[in-house]
Design an enzyme around this catalytic site. Structure first.
Site, PDB file in Angstrom:
ATOM      1  N   GLU A 213      -4.499   2.240  -4.770  1.00 57.27           N
ATOM      2  CA  GLU A 213      -3.058   2.405  -4.520  1.00 57.27           C
ATOM      3  C   GLU A 213      -2.450   1.151  -3.901  1.00 57.27           C
ATOM      4  OE1 GLU A 213      -5.057   4.221  -0.832  1.00 57.27           O
ATOM      5  OE2 GLU A 213      -5.540   3.795  -2.900  1.00 57.27           O
TER       6      GLU A 213
ATOM      7  N   ASP B  62       0.849  -1.193   0.000  1.00 57.33           N
ATOM      8  CA  ASP B  62       0.000   0.000   0.000  1.00 57.33           C
ATOM      9  C   ASP B  62       0.886   1.244   0.000  1.00 57.33           C
ATOM     10  OD1 ASP B  62      -2.989   0.647   0.404  1.00 57.33           O
ATOM     11  OD2 ASP B  62      -1.991   2.013   1.779  1.00 57.33           O
ATOM     12  N   ILE B  63       0.574   2.215  -0.864  1.00 58.49           N
ATOM     13  CA  ILE B  63       1.323   3.485  -0.849  1.00 58.49           C
ATOM     14  C   ILE B  63       0.807   4.308   0.319  1.00 58.49           C
ATOM     15  CG2 ILE B  63       1.871   5.613  -2.110  1.00 58.49           C
ATOM     16  CD1 ILE B  63       1.330   4.061  -4.725  1.00 58.49           C
TER      17      ILE B  63
END
Length: 202
Positions: free
Chosen positions: A113, A69-70
């Site tokens: 994302e 996950d960003i």
């Protein structure tokens, strides 16, 4: 001339079949590719995970999964706009593509994302080291936008079928997801592994 006619006719058919094969290949690629990042899409990820899960069970080999996950991705979109957000997604996708083992690992855009990496025949230790390398590579890189340098960090959850007793592919996803949640919950920009022998609901 009849020989010549049949040769040219054959050549025509041959060229048409090559064209059709290329169109089919391109269509197939589009069906399995995320257009923004050019990584595999969620559908291809699910199919590959299912295939690798069956193979890992059959040959009693480890299968590891990373969910990535960003961190604070919404901030990039809210602060700089969606074009910069897209640039960030493409940037991390490039880092992932350079990092994975070609023809062995599968890297996909899981959604939004979030990304996923399937690591066949990889232990939890190997997967964790690999995840740490990806985390560090992204942290050390920068996205250049006009005169700005944007830094990005990742949270990564890792799980392995040899550690957690997974009955089905979705169990491995759940274990990775729980590890990812813990990584985000304990400060982000880190790799967390799922070390339980079974899931709570299993």
């Amino acid at each position: 001339t009849s020989d010549l006619d049949s040769t040219s006719q054959f050549t025509g058919i041959f060229i048409t079949s090559i064209k059709n094969a290329l169109i089919h290949k391109r269509t197939e690629k589009l069906a399995f590719t995320d257009p923004l990042t050019e990584l595999f899409n969620h559908r291809y990820f699910q199919e590959t995970l299912s295939h690798e899960f069956t193979r890992a069970k059959r040959y009693t080999k480890p299968l590891s999964l990373m969910l990535i996950d960003i961190d604070f991705f919404k901030r990039f979109n809210d602060t700089y706009g969606h074009l910069v957000g897209d640039k960030v997604l493409r940037h991390v996708a490039t880092v992932f593509k350079k990092s994975v083992r070609e023809q062995i690992d599968t890297v996909a855009r899981y959604g939004g994302e979030e990304f996923a990496v399937i690591l066949p025949e990889t232990s939890i230790e190997g997967a964790s080291r690999f995840a740490e390398r990806i985390r560090a590579a992204v942290e050390e890189s920068r996205v250049i936008d006009e005169d700005r340098e944007l830094s990005i960090t990742l949270s990564i959850g890792v799980a392995c079928t040899k550690i957690t007793n997974c009955e089905k592919p979705s169990d491995l996803i759940e274990a990775s997801d729980l590890a990812l949640y813990k990584a985000k919950d304990t400060g982000r920009n880190r790799v967390t592994t799922f070390k339980e022998s079974r899931l709570k609901n299993a």
